[in-house]
Design a protein around this motif. Sequence first.
Motif, PDB file in Angstrom:
ATOM      1  N   THR A  53       0.945  -1.056  -0.036  1.00 30.65           N
ATOM      2  CA  THR A  53      -0.040   0.078   0.056  1.00 30.65           C
ATOM      3  C   THR A  53       1.032   1.332  -0.045  1.00 30.65           C
ATOM      4  O   THR A  53       2.156   1.171   0.462  1.00 30.65           O
TER       5      THR A  53
ATOM      6  N   GLY B 219      -3.531   3.455  -4.395  1.00 32.80           N
ATOM      7  CA  GLY B 219      -2.501   4.143  -3.778  1.00 32.80           C
ATOM      8  C   GLY B 219      -1.628   4.388  -4.932  1.00 32.80           C
ATOM      9  O   GLY B 219      -0.941   5.610  -5.084  1.00 32.80           O
TER      10      GLY B 219
ATOM     11  N   LYS C 193      -3.045   7.430  -7.053  1.00 30.76           N
ATOM     12  CA  LYS C 193      -2.805   8.652  -6.369  1.00 30.76           C
ATOM     13  C   LYS C 193      -1.474   9.083  -6.180  1.00 30.76           C
ATOM     14  O   LYS C 193      -0.890  10.175  -6.428  1.00 30.76           O
ATOM     15  N   PHE C 194      -0.355   8.117  -6.118  1.00 30.69           N
ATOM     16  CA  PHE C 194       0.848   8.474  -5.855  1.00 30.69           C
ATOM     17  C   PHE C 194       1.404   8.977  -7.341  1.00 30.69           C
ATOM     18  O   PHE C 194       2.354   9.904  -7.315  1.00 30.69           O
TER      19      PHE C 194
ATOM     20  N   PRO D 168       0.232   4.960   1.586  1.00 28.48           N
ATOM     21  CA  PRO D 168      -0.847   5.603   2.202  1.00 28.48           C
ATOM     22  C   PRO D 168      -1.094   7.111   1.958  1.00 28.48           C
ATOM     23  O   PRO D 168      -0.322   7.791   1.303  1.00 28.48           O
ATOM     24  N   ASN D 169      -2.427   7.430   1.991  1.00 29.21           N
ATOM     25  CA  ASN D 169      -2.797   8.528   1.597  1.00 29.21           C
ATOM     26  C   ASN D 169      -2.105   9.763   2.174  1.00 29.21           C
ATOM     27  O   ASN D 169      -1.903  10.675   1.671  1.00 29.21           O
ATOM     28  N   ARG D 170      -1.695   9.742   3.348  1.00 28.03           N
ATOM     29  CA  ARG D 170      -0.861  10.608   4.261  1.00 28.03           C
ATOM     30  C   ARG D 170       0.357  11.129   3.476  1.00 28.03           C
ATOM     31  O   ARG D 170       0.670  12.078   3.536  1.00 28.03           O
TER      32      ARG D 170
ATOM     33  N   THR E 169       0.922  10.710   0.201  1.00 31.39           N
ATOM     34  CA  THR E 169       0.609  11.423  -1.110  1.00 31.39           C
ATOM     35  C   THR E 169      -0.033  12.899  -0.755  1.00 31.39           C
ATOM     36  O   THR E 169       0.215  13.609  -1.435  1.00 31.39           O
ATOM     37  N   ILE E 170      -0.735  13.078   0.265  1.00 34.91           N
ATOM     38  CA  ILE E 170      -1.402  14.327   0.528  1.00 34.91           C
ATOM     39  C   ILE E 170      -0.144  15.231   0.895  1.00 34.91           C
ATOM     40  O   ILE E 170       0.041  16.356   0.501  1.00 34.91           O
TER      41      ILE E 170
END
Length: 166
Positions: free
Chosen positions: A23, A76, A79-80, A25-27, A29-30
């Motif tokens: 995975t 993921g 988004k990445f 993580p969204n954090r 990418t954000i």
Amino acid sequence: MFPLAVFSIAMIFGALWDLTTMTIPNRLTIALVAAFVLMAPLVGLSLQQIGLHMAAGVAMLLVGMVLFGLGWIGGGDAKFVAAVALWIGWQDLLAYLLIAALAGGALTLALLFLRRLPLPELLWRRAWIARLHDQSAGVPYGIALATAGLIVLPRTIWIELAASAA
């Protein structure tokens, strides 16, 4: 130089997270997007350049979501790649995507080969290694995306800006 360090560290963490957990993580990418938004004007990118970088990120997010919808990549990864494209921009996006595709292909072939070999008992105890060895598991494509980002980084405007500041 700070933006170069931030981007590079994010690439390393993204690759390691994907390798060990499958995975991204969204954090992460954000944080990568937020760092771009904060640093781009501070290092001297014009509003036009910032807009073009943002357009590259949005375009790759849309492409990534289509590929995710088709089941070809993970969410993921989608988004990445968009966050990386935000930093890379249009100028180097094609080179980035080509390198990511080649690195991803090499990674996939290596995993397919290694998954055919028996895994020593000592390595079975590591959950992330056992997961990587599983024939039904996917490919941690974030490794290829991060590797390509690090390879393309020296060609980007970020290096020009760092050199002009030195």
